[in-house]
Design a protein around this motif. Structure first.
Motif, short mmCIF file in Angstrom:
data_model
loop_
_atom_site.label_atom_id
_atom_site.label_comp_id
_atom_site.label_asym_id
_atom_site.label_seq_id
_atom_site.Cartn_x
_atom_site.Cartn_y
_atom_site.Cartn_z
N MET A 261 0.82 -1.21 0.00
CA MET A 261 0.00 0.00 0.00
C MET A 261 0.86 1.28 0.00
SD MET A 261 -2.97 0.80 2.81
CE MET A 261 -1.87 1.41 4.07
N LEU A 262 1.99 1.22 0.73
CA LEU A 262 2.90 2.38 0.83
C LEU A 262 4.30 1.89 0.43
CD1 LEU A 262 1.68 3.64 4.34
CD2 LEU A 262 1.11 4.68 2.13
N PRO A 263 4.58 1.78 -0.86
CA PRO A 263 5.78 1.09 -1.34
C PRO A 263 7.11 1.59 -0.77
CG PRO A 263 4.29 1.49 -3.16
CD PRO A 263 3.72 2.22 -1.98
N LYS A 264 7.23 2.90 -0.54
CA LYS A 264 8.52 3.45 -0.10
C LYS A 264 8.62 3.64 1.41
CE LYS A 264 9.26 5.97 -4.44
NZ LYS A 264 9.49 7.31 -5.03
N VAL A 265 7.65 3.11 2.14
CA VAL A 265 7.62 3.35 3.58
C VAL A 265 8.75 2.62 4.30
CG1 VAL A 265 6.16 1.40 4.36
CG2 VAL A 265 5.90 3.66 5.43
N LEU A 266 9.21 3.20 5.39
CA LEU A 266 10.17 2.53 6.28
C LEU A 266 9.36 1.74 7.30
CD1 LEU A 266 12.50 5.59 6.54
CD2 LEU A 266 13.17 3.39 5.56
N LEU A 267 9.65 0.45 7.38
CA LEU A 267 8.76 -0.47 8.09
C LEU A 267 9.56 -1.35 9.05
CD1 LEU A 267 5.69 -1.21 7.92
CD2 LEU A 267 6.29 -2.83 6.11
N PRO A 268 9.50 -1.07 10.35
CA PRO A 268 10.29 -1.86 11.30
C PRO A 268 9.77 -3.28 11.52
CG PRO A 268 9.66 0.27 12.23
CD PRO A 268 8.84 0.08 10.99
N ALA A 269 10.70 -4.19 11.73
CA ALA A 269 10.39 -5.49 12.33
C ALA A 269 10.59 -5.27 13.82
CB ALA A 269 11.32 -6.57 11.81
N THR A 270 9.49 -5.19 14.57
CA THR A 270 9.55 -4.66 15.93
C THR A 270 10.02 -5.66 16.98
OG1 THR A 270 7.22 -5.24 16.29
CG2 THR A 270 7.68 -3.01 15.46
N THR A 271 10.43 -5.10 18.12
CA THR A 271 10.83 -5.92 19.26
C THR A 271 9.66 -6.78 19.74
OG1 THR A 271 12.39 -4.20 19.91
CG2 THR A 271 11.82 -5.80 21.59
N ALA A 272 8.44 -6.22 19.68
CA ALA A 272 7.26 -7.00 20.11
C ALA A 272 7.10 -8.25 19.24
CB ALA A 272 6.01 -6.13 20.04
N VAL A 337 22.72 -2.29 7.42
CA VAL A 337 23.58 -1.21 6.94
C VAL A 337 23.65 -0.09 7.97
CG1 VAL A 337 23.22 -1.71 4.49
CG2 VAL A 337 21.68 -0.12 5.64
N THR A 338 24.68 0.74 7.85
CA THR A 338 24.94 1.73 8.89
C THR A 338 24.66 3.17 8.47
OG1 THR A 338 27.27 1.79 8.24
CG2 THR A 338 26.70 0.33 10.05
N ASP A 339 24.05 3.38 7.30
CA ASP A 339 23.79 4.78 6.95
C ASP A 339 22.52 5.30 7.63
OD1 ASP A 339 21.72 3.74 5.41
OD2 ASP A 339 22.82 3.86 3.53
N ARG A 340 22.22 6.57 7.43
CA ARG A 340 21.08 7.21 8.11
C ARG A 340 19.75 6.57 7.74
NH1 ARG A 340 20.88 13.39 8.95
NH2 ARG A 340 18.94 13.11 7.78
N GLY A 341 19.66 6.04 6.54
CA GLY A 341 18.43 5.38 6.13
C GLY A 341 17.25 6.32 6.04
N ASP A 342 17.46 7.46 5.39
CA ASP A 342 16.35 8.42 5.22
C ASP A 342 15.26 7.84 4.33
OD1 ASP A 342 16.95 10.95 6.63
OD2 ASP A 342 18.79 10.86 5.46
N SER A 343 14.08 8.37 4.49
CA SER A 343 12.95 7.93 3.67
C SER A 343 13.18 8.34 2.22
CB SER A 343 11.66 8.58 4.17
OG SER A 343 10.65 8.45 3.22
N PRO A 344 12.92 7.43 1.26
CA PRO A 344 13.03 7.81 -0.16
C PRO A 344 11.92 8.78 -0.59
CG PRO A 344 12.34 5.51 0.06
CD PRO A 344 12.59 6.02 1.44
N MET A 345 10.98 9.06 0.34
CA MET A 345 9.88 9.97 0.01
C MET A 345 10.27 11.43 0.15
SD MET A 345 6.95 7.85 2.05
CE MET A 345 5.79 9.20 2.15
N ILE A 346 11.42 11.71 0.78
CA ILE A 346 11.75 13.14 0.99
C ILE A 346 12.53 13.71 -0.19
CG2 ILE A 346 11.71 12.99 3.51
CD1 ILE A 346 14.81 12.91 3.42
#
Length: 346
Positions: A261-272, A337-346
């Motif tokens: 639904m939101l192809p470029k979203v940053l999506l965590p695999a959470t601790t929960a 990876v160790t970079d900032r990992g900014d959103s591709p949407m900005i």
């Protein structure tokens, strides 16, 4: 055409159609179909990269009394702590040496950390680590406060909306909190130029498939840079202590749905997710997730930041945690990876 094929083709559904899709969370054919498409999109925009965020849980004091939360104000059994500015900076120093380039300052809504103190902390971190992004996760504030934090150097803000349904919101929160204010905060943050993150608990007490459909429609409308979802896990000192935990399979299906639904979203695999399933985070990567948030907080305080029971990684040093996650990611074909990992949407 089945509902899953229709969703993949269109990238979204009408609100009344989503429950039909979500009810198939145990149907292997649907799971495989959505997972395959989610991973295709994930690889298209992010390759096999998994971004890391260094989490600093700096206070477990909270003025709010959300019914599901272990650090809610009225929980007199919670052992409260606040990190000093120096301790927060030490966490960032450790994290920077380990390769983290995003720090997430997360805490309860603690009035002691007023605007002035937060601005000072943000400015100091930015001055010491200009190559790093700062994410805040400190709840509902005024637009003016958000503006000050942004001008001080904060880049991102995480504020789970928790539920997009008014009645369900009331079931989970006391009267002094409102869904309309929660949503307004997210729109204010977006207007101020933050990369924003919303999200919800899967299987929260009282939640229906129709509620989840509303969440998905709201996320599509908001179009956030990040979405954090994880299964609900009860805490023993809340009114929902006896409730069942959320479902891992449904959470994984929703990760795929959100990725499509939101192809470029940053999506965590959470601790929960990792708490309920020993391989939950790996399964998250394989269904569309591309972010993990290892803990940089002092080990002595980690068990005290107890939003829910049996949280994993509370005894590990940050370096151990990061090494463990790297191995887990590699085991399913991904690379931390160790970079900032900014959103591709900005």
């Amino acid at each position: 055409m089945g509902i899953a094929e229709k969703f993949i083709k269109q990238g979204q559904l009408d609100q009344e159609e989503y429950p039909e899709l979500l009810k198939l969370y145990k149907d292997q054919k649907t799971i495989d179909l959505l997972k395959q498409e989610a991973v295709r999109i994930q690889k298209k925009y992010f390759g096999n990269k998994i971004y890391t965020r260094g989490l600093v849980e700096f206070t477990n004091y909270c003025r709010n009394d959300c019914y599901y939360c272990g650090i809610r104000r009225s929980n007199t059994n919670a052992v409260r702590y606040r990190l000093t500015k120096e301790e927060i900076l030490q966490c960032c120093e450790n994290g920077h040496e380990l390769g983290f380039r995003t720090f997430v300052l997360q805490g309860g809504e603690d009035p002691w950390f007023n605007d002035e103190r937060m601005v000072d902390i943000i400015q100091t971190i930015k001055k010491n680590y200009p190559d790093c992004a700062i994410t805040l996760s400190i709840g509902e504030k005024s637009k003016e406060s958000y503006r000050k934090f942004r001008e001080a150097g904060a880049d991102r803000y995480l504020l789970r909306h928790e539920t997009a349904n008014e009645d369900h919101y009331r079931y989970l929160h006391p009267e002094n909190l409102s869904l309309s204010n929660r949503k307004q905060c997210l729109y204010d943050l977006k207007e101020l130029g933050y990369q924003i993150g919303a999200g919800f608990m899967v299987g929260a007490p009282g939640q229906t498939m129709e509620n989840l459909a509303e969440d998905l429609v709201f996320l599509k409308e908001l179009n956030p840079h990040m979405v954090g979802i994880g299964p609900f896990i009860p805490h023993h000192d809340t009114k929902f202590a006896e409730e069942e935990a959320g479902n891992v399979e449904l959470t994984l299906l929703l990760l795929s749905v959100i990725r499509i639904m939101l192809p470029k979203v940053l999506l965590p695999a959470t601790t929960a997710l990792g708490t309920l399933d020993p391989r939950g985070r790996e399964k998250g990567f394989q269904t569309g997730a591309n972010v993990v948030m290892p803990n940089l907080s002092p080990v002595k305080n980690r068990k005290q930041y107890e939003l829910y029971d049996n949280k994993i990684c509370t005894g590990e040093e940050a370096a151990e945690c990061r090494g463990c996650l790297s191995r887990r990611a590699r085991s399913v074909g991904y690379e931390i990876v160790t970079d900032r990992g900014d959103s591709p949407m900005i």
